[in-house]
Design an enzyme around this catalytic site. Structure first.
Site, short mmCIF file in Angstrom:
data_model
loop_
_atom_site.label_atom_id
_atom_site.label_comp_id
_atom_site.label_asym_id
_atom_site.label_seq_id
_atom_site.Cartn_x
_atom_site.Cartn_y
_atom_site.Cartn_z
N PHE A 36 -6.52 -46.79 104.73
CA PHE A 36 -5.34 -46.32 104.01
C PHE A 36 -4.58 -47.54 103.49
O PHE A 36 -4.15 -48.39 104.26
CB PHE A 36 -4.45 -45.47 104.92
CG PHE A 36 -3.37 -44.75 104.16
CD1 PHE A 36 -3.63 -43.57 103.49
CD2 PHE A 36 -2.09 -45.28 104.11
CE1 PHE A 36 -2.64 -42.91 102.79
CE2 PHE A 36 -1.08 -44.63 103.41
CZ PHE A 36 -1.35 -43.45 102.75
N VAL A 37 -4.43 -47.63 102.18
CA VAL A 37 -3.82 -48.82 101.57
C VAL A 37 -2.47 -48.48 100.93
O VAL A 37 -2.21 -47.33 100.57
CB VAL A 37 -4.75 -49.45 100.51
CG1 VAL A 37 -5.96 -50.08 101.16
CG2 VAL A 37 -5.18 -48.43 99.45
N ARG A 56 5.68 -48.96 97.51
CA ARG A 56 5.09 -48.88 96.16
C ARG A 56 5.33 -50.19 95.40
O ARG A 56 4.57 -50.55 94.52
CB ARG A 56 5.71 -47.72 95.37
CG ARG A 56 5.34 -46.35 95.85
CD ARG A 56 5.68 -45.29 94.81
NE ARG A 56 5.75 -43.95 95.37
CZ ARG A 56 4.70 -43.16 95.59
NH1 ARG A 56 3.49 -43.59 95.32
NH2 ARG A 56 4.86 -41.96 96.09
N LYS A 90 -13.10 -45.09 97.07
CA LYS A 90 -13.70 -45.24 98.40
C LYS A 90 -15.10 -44.63 98.33
O LYS A 90 -15.24 -43.40 98.42
CB LYS A 90 -12.84 -44.54 99.45
CG LYS A 90 -11.43 -45.14 99.59
CD LYS A 90 -10.58 -44.39 100.62
CE LYS A 90 -9.17 -44.96 100.69
NZ LYS A 90 -8.25 -44.15 101.53
N ASP A 141 -4.61 -43.79 90.61
CA ASP A 141 -4.58 -44.98 91.47
C ASP A 141 -5.85 -45.10 92.30
O ASP A 141 -6.49 -46.13 92.33
CB ASP A 141 -3.33 -44.98 92.36
CG ASP A 141 -3.14 -43.66 93.11
OD1 ASP A 141 -3.97 -42.73 92.96
OD2 ASP A 141 -2.14 -43.55 93.84
N ASP A 185 -10.24 -40.79 96.68
CA ASP A 185 -10.61 -40.74 98.10
C ASP A 185 -11.52 -39.53 98.32
O ASP A 185 -12.70 -39.60 98.02
CB ASP A 185 -9.31 -40.67 98.92
CG ASP A 185 -9.54 -40.78 100.42
OD1 ASP A 185 -10.70 -40.63 100.85
OD2 ASP A 185 -8.59 -41.00 101.18
N GLY A 203 1.50 -42.36 92.45
CA GLY A 203 0.79 -43.57 92.85
C GLY A 203 0.29 -44.42 91.71
O GLY A 203 0.13 -45.64 91.85
N ASP A 213 1.85 -45.59 98.14
CA ASP A 213 2.92 -45.51 99.14
C ASP A 213 2.43 -45.10 100.51
O ASP A 213 1.34 -44.55 100.67
CB ASP A 213 3.96 -44.47 98.70
CG ASP A 213 3.42 -43.05 98.88
OD1 ASP A 213 2.32 -42.77 98.36
OD2 ASP A 213 4.07 -42.25 99.57
P1 5GP Z 1 -7.90 -37.53 97.23
O1 5GP Z 1 -7.44 -36.17 96.74
O2 5GP Z 1 -8.99 -38.14 96.38
O3 5GP Z 1 -8.28 -37.50 98.70
O4 5GP Z 1 -6.67 -38.48 97.19
C1 5GP Z 1 -6.12 -38.78 95.98
C2 5GP Z 1 -4.69 -39.20 96.04
O5 5GP Z 1 -4.23 -39.37 97.38
C3 5GP Z 1 -4.55 -40.55 95.39
O6 5GP Z 1 -4.32 -40.40 94.02
C4 5GP Z 1 -3.41 -41.16 96.15
O7 5GP Z 1 -2.19 -40.78 95.55
C5 5GP Z 1 -3.55 -40.58 97.53
N1 5GP Z 1 -4.35 -41.51 98.38
C6 5GP Z 1 -5.67 -41.47 98.66
N2 5GP Z 1 -6.05 -42.51 99.44
C7 5GP Z 1 -4.92 -43.23 99.63
C8 5GP Z 1 -4.66 -44.47 100.32
O8 5GP Z 1 -5.52 -45.13 100.93
N3 5GP Z 1 -3.37 -44.89 100.29
C9 5GP Z 1 -2.38 -44.22 99.64
N4 5GP Z 1 -1.15 -44.76 99.66
N5 5GP Z 1 -2.59 -43.08 98.96
C10 5GP Z 1 -3.86 -42.59 98.96
MG MG Z 2 -2.40 -40.33 93.25
#
Ligand code: 5GP
Ligand code: MG
Length: 190
Positions: free
Chosen positions: A153-154, A166, A132, A101, A104, A45, A160
């Site tokens: 979710f973006v 992407r 977030k 990127d 979350d 990402g 992606d």
């Molecule tokens: P986390 O482990 O913090 O929940 O998520 C981290 C990874 O999940 C990010 O680096 C990204 O690759 C993916 N991710 C988290 N939120 C989003 C979102 O809103 N859209 C997309 N496309 N990927 C996300």
């Molecule tokens: Mg990522």
């Protein structure tokens, strides 16, 4: 692609402006570091953000990549991080900046930071394009942040959905029915 987009959240112009500002902050922080820094980025990402950011950092650097998958296929909620590709750059006694990127739940970042700490870096900081707020534990708060966004979710600018979108130049939200079809298939056991 355009037909699948519900709304643009952050335009390409806003992204470009913010990446310039982040590059200035990061340059200010690392300018005095002898030997420069190692940038560790998380596939896939972060690829476009990484490419734009590093070309605006006038600092000596090595780039290392790790592969972590949290949202395989049609998932829009984290399935837990899985290491797909190991870091191949030595970071012992080096100043390390992790570039990702989006932050979350923080599970991916926590996992990557734990791995990197074991390799004995001189310092370890984090830059994310998006976060977030309220979704991740406070101790994971990044040193450099592009934008706060709501819990949606973006896609786009490297992010992606099912490995698509992407290359969309803005950060955007997809039409709800695209996710609904995938969610329905999963509920049906597909
Ligand atoms: P986390 O482990 O913090 O929940 O998520 C981290 C990874 O999940 C990010 O680096 C990204 O690759 C993916 N991710 C988290 N939120 C989003 C979102 O809103 N859209 C997309 N496309 N990927 C996300
Ligand atoms: Mg990522």
């Amino acid at each position: 692609m355009e037909a699948d987009i519900d709304r643009v959240l952050i335009s390409r112009q806003q992204i470009a402006q913010r990446v310039r500002e982040l590059a200035e902050q990061i340059t200010g922080r690392y300018r005095q570091c002898p030997g420069g820094l190692v940038i560790v980025s998380i596939l896939s990402g972060a690829i476009i953000f990484l490419a734009d950011l590093i070309r605006q950092l006038p600092l000596p650097m090595k780039i290392g990549l790790v592969g972590v998958s949290s949202y395989p296929g049609c998932n829009t909620t984290s399935q837990g991080p899985e290491l797909l590709r190991q870091l191949r750059v030595d970071i012992r006694n080096r100043h390390v900046l992790v570039v990702d990127d989006i932050l979350d739940s923080g599970r991916t970042l926590r996992y990557v930071l734990d791995e990197l700490r074991q390799a004995g870096p001189a310092s370890l900081s984090v830059c994310v394009l998006l976060q977030k707020p309220g979704k991740f534990p406070p101790d994971l708060a990044p040193d450099f942040v592009g934008f706060d966004i709501d819990d949606v979710f973006v896609v786009g600018y490297g992010l992606d959905y099912d490995d698509q979108y992407r290359n969309y130049p803005d950060i955007a939200v997809l039409k709800r029915e695209l996710y609904a079809a995938a969610d329905k298939a999963k509920t049906a056991g597909a």
